[in-house]
Scaffold this motif. Sequence first.
Motif, PDB file in Angstrom:
ATOM      1  N   ALA A  84       2.846  48.168  26.213  1.00  0.00           N
ATOM      2  CA  ALA A  84       2.304  48.433  27.552  1.00  0.00           C
ATOM      3  C   ALA A  84       0.991  47.680  27.768  1.00  0.00           C
ATOM      4  N   ALA A  85       0.150  47.626  26.734  1.00  0.00           N
ATOM      5  CA  ALA A  85      -1.127  46.921  26.846  1.00  0.00           C
ATOM      6  C   ALA A  85      -0.915  45.429  27.036  1.00  0.00           C
ATOM      7  N   TRP A  86       0.104  44.877  26.393  1.00  0.00           N
ATOM      8  CA  TRP A  86       0.424  43.455  26.579  1.00  0.00           C
ATOM      9  C   TRP A  86       1.020  43.201  27.964  1.00  0.00           C
ATOM     10  N   ALA A  87       1.903  44.095  28.406  1.00  0.00           N
ATOM     11  CA  ALA A  87       2.630  43.880  29.648  1.00  0.00           C
ATOM     12  C   ALA A  87       1.765  44.084  30.888  1.00  0.00           C
ATOM     13  N   GLY A  88       0.809  45.021  30.826  1.00  0.00           N
ATOM     14  CA  GLY A  88       0.015  45.363  32.002  1.00  0.00           C
ATOM     15  C   GLY A  88      -0.647  44.178  32.674  1.00  0.00           C
ATOM     16  N   PRO A  89      -1.420  43.347  31.969  1.00  0.00           N
ATOM     17  CA  PRO A  89      -2.083  42.207  32.612  1.00  0.00           C
ATOM     18  C   PRO A  89      -1.112  41.166  33.170  1.00  0.00           C
ATOM     19  N   ARG A  90       0.131  41.239  32.749  1.00  0.00           N
ATOM     20  CA  ARG A  90       1.138  40.295  33.232  1.00  0.00           C
ATOM     21  C   ARG A  90       1.939  40.863  34.397  1.00  0.00           C
ATOM     22  N   GLY A  91       1.524  42.032  34.880  1.00  0.00           N
ATOM     23  CA  GLY A  91       2.171  42.609  36.051  1.00  0.00           C
ATOM     24  C   GLY A  91       3.416  43.414  35.757  1.00  0.00           C
ATOM     25  N   TRP A  92       3.532  43.896  34.506  1.00  0.00           N
ATOM     26  CA  TRP A  92       4.699  44.677  34.112  1.00  0.00           C
ATOM     27  C   TRP A  92       4.265  46.050  33.623  1.00  0.00           C
ATOM     28  N   THR A  93       5.169  47.022  33.726  1.00  0.00           N
ATOM     29  CA  THR A  93       4.912  48.366  33.237  1.00  0.00           C
ATOM     30  C   THR A  93       5.973  48.735  32.213  1.00  0.00           C
ATOM     31  N   VAL A  94       5.654  49.672  31.335  1.00  0.00           N
ATOM     32  CA  VAL A  94       6.555  50.066  30.254  1.00  0.00           C
ATOM     33  C   VAL A  94       6.822  51.559  30.350  1.00  0.00           C
ATOM     34  N   SER A  95       8.081  51.940  30.121  1.00  0.00           N
ATOM     35  CA  SER A  95       8.468  53.350  30.185  1.00  0.00           C
ATOM     36  C   SER A  95       9.444  53.634  29.056  1.00  0.00           C
ATOM     37  N   LEU A  96       9.224  54.755  28.349  1.00  0.00           N
ATOM     38  CA  LEU A  96      10.108  55.201  27.275  1.00  0.00           C
ATOM     39  C   LEU A  96      10.904  56.399  27.776  1.00  0.00           C
ATOM     40  N   GLN A  97      12.232  56.239  27.844  1.00  0.00           N
ATOM     41  CA  GLN A  97      13.099  57.306  28.344  1.00  0.00           C
ATOM     42  C   GLN A  97      14.253  57.499  27.363  1.00  0.00           C
ATOM     43  N   GLY A  98      14.195  58.589  26.616  1.00  0.00           N
ATOM     44  CA  GLY A  98      15.234  58.823  25.625  1.00  0.00           C
ATOM     45  C   GLY A  98      15.225  57.720  24.577  1.00  0.00           C
ATOM     46  N   ARG A  99      16.354  57.027  24.441  1.00  0.00           N
ATOM     47  CA  ARG A  99      16.461  55.927  23.476  1.00  0.00           C
ATOM     48  C   ARG A  99      16.160  54.573  24.100  1.00  0.00           C
ATOM     49  N   LYS A 100      15.724  54.539  25.339  1.00  0.00           N
ATOM     50  CA  LYS A 100      15.520  53.265  26.028  1.00  0.00           C
ATOM     51  C   LYS A 100      14.042  53.006  26.298  1.00  0.00           C
ATOM     52  N   VAL A 101      13.638  51.774  26.014  1.00  0.00           N
ATOM     53  CA  VAL A 101      12.297  51.306  26.350  1.00  0.00           C
ATOM     54  C   VAL A 101      12.451  50.286  27.477  1.00  0.00           C
ATOM     55  N   TYR A 102      11.898  50.613  28.650  1.00  0.00           N
ATOM     56  CA  TYR A 102      12.021  49.744  29.814  1.00  0.00           C
ATOM     57  C   TYR A 102      10.759  48.908  29.993  1.00  0.00           C
ATOM     58  N   ALA A 103      10.944  47.657  30.345  1.00  0.00           N
ATOM     59  CA  ALA A 103       9.855  46.802  30.809  1.00  0.00           C
ATOM     60  C   ALA A 103      10.225  46.354  32.219  1.00  0.00           C
ATOM     61  N   VAL A 104       9.430  46.797  33.189  1.00  0.00           N
ATOM     62  CA  VAL A 104       9.780  46.638  34.607  1.00  0.00           C
ATOM     63  C   VAL A 104       8.579  46.057  35.354  1.00  0.00           C
ATOM     64  N   PRO A 105       8.792  45.083  36.244  1.00  0.00           N
ATOM     65  CA  PRO A 105       7.676  44.573  37.048  1.00  0.00           C
ATOM     66  C   PRO A 105       7.019  45.689  37.864  1.00  0.00           C
ATOM     67  N   LYS A 106       5.693  45.688  37.893  1.00  0.00           N
ATOM     68  CA  LYS A 106       4.982  46.720  38.654  1.00  0.00           C
ATOM     69  C   LYS A 106       5.327  46.671  40.137  1.00  0.00           C
ATOM     70  N   VAL A 107       5.650  45.488  40.646  1.00  0.00           N
ATOM     71  CA  VAL A 107       5.942  45.360  42.079  1.00  0.00           C
ATOM     72  C   VAL A 107       7.378  45.747  42.409  1.00  0.00           C
ATOM     73  N   LEU A 108       8.189  46.010  41.385  1.00  0.00           N
ATOM     74  CA  LEU A 108       9.568  46.453  41.604  1.00  0.00           C
ATOM     75  C   LEU A 108       9.568  47.973  41.559  1.00  0.00           C
ATOM     76  N   THR A 109       9.552  48.616  42.722  1.00  0.00           N
ATOM     77  CA  THR A 109       9.352  50.063  42.771  1.00  0.00           C
ATOM     78  C   THR A 109      10.438  50.757  43.589  1.00  0.00           C
ATOM     79  N   LYS A 110      10.715  51.963  43.166  1.00  0.00           N
ATOM     80  CA  LYS A 110      11.625  52.807  43.934  1.00  0.00           C
ATOM     81  C   LYS A 110      11.025  53.152  45.297  1.00  0.00           C
ATOM     82  N   SER A 111       9.709  53.358  45.325  1.00  0.00           N
ATOM     83  CA  SER A 111       9.068  53.806  46.567  1.00  0.00           C
ATOM     84  C   SER A 111       9.201  52.772  47.681  1.00  0.00           C
ATOM     85  N   ALA A 112       9.105  51.485  47.349  1.00  0.00           N
ATOM     86  CA  ALA A 112       9.220  50.450  48.386  1.00  0.00           C
ATOM     87  C   ALA A 112      10.620  50.451  48.985  1.00  0.00           C
ATOM     88  N   ALA A 113      11.641  50.573  48.134  1.00  0.00           N
ATOM     89  CA  ALA A 113      13.013  50.583  48.643  1.00  0.00           C
ATOM     90  C   ALA A 113      13.279  51.828  49.480  1.00  0.00           C
TER      91      ALA A 113
END
Length: 284
Positions: A181-210
């Motif tokens: 997460a610390a590496w991804a943040g300055p590059r505009g990405w966010t990290v999320s751990l859900q169950g067995r999955k680790v997601y790396a998702v662009p910060k600008v790609l959001t559910k709220s905008a859609a």
Amino acid sequence: MNARTTADTPNTGGAGSTVLVASDLDRTLIYSAAALGLDMPDDLAPRLLCVEVYQGKPLSYLTETAAVLLAELARTTVFVPTTTRTREQYARIHLPGPRPEFAVCANGGHILVDGKSDPDWQQHVRRTLAAGCAPLAEVRAHLSRTADPAWLLKERTAEDLFAYLVVDRARVPDGWVDELAAWAGPRGWTVSLQGRKVYAVPKVLTKSAAVAEVARRTGAGRTLAAGDSLLDADLLLAADAGCRPGHGELADTGWQAPHVTALGRRGAEAGEEIVRFLLRAAGA
């Protein structure tokens, strides 16, 4: 565009009175066998409805009570399933009630209208990603360098929009996700751990905008939301009111907001509690 007009939507007592309900799916409304959390005696366990089959085997469930409530919610509001799943993964789910006209997939990367991805939204997302974050290839390369084959089970991309790893969670070293997460943040990405999955998702790609775009098209005056993970935080913050279950990343980190209700139940029972909350909040 075959978008539903305000006059056609449920729960429209007047201009701007349409209620839009945007809810995450996995571990919010539907649950795998491992996530059901049925810790009561077997003879007291609720009856379950299977809503997803994968490779010929049942995969996701909700309780029959939640199914009845969800069908009512879908009939009386503009119900928008809002998921990080790809379009293919979402298509496997068959929720009770009328088929939603709108759905949000790939964490906001696609808006489905009557099951088909909206091309105008696709173009908007491509422009937003090009301007707002490091390219996916750079993130994938970093994941490949830092993930240990001893605990990495799969590496995948979703719709060429974001990346995720399937891991043996018990063997992932303490601090690895935080370092990512610390590496991804300055590059505009966010990290999320859900169950067995680790997601790396662009910060600008959001559910709220859609969801905001769906609200604009339907003329919704109020938006309600539900979700359990950090990828749902923006959705909850943008809603007029919302809730989260007693499990998941948001609960584990103590995440809260004044207009978001922290519910107490966990597992499949939380699914029931969430739908009851949304029905009450919608006035349905």
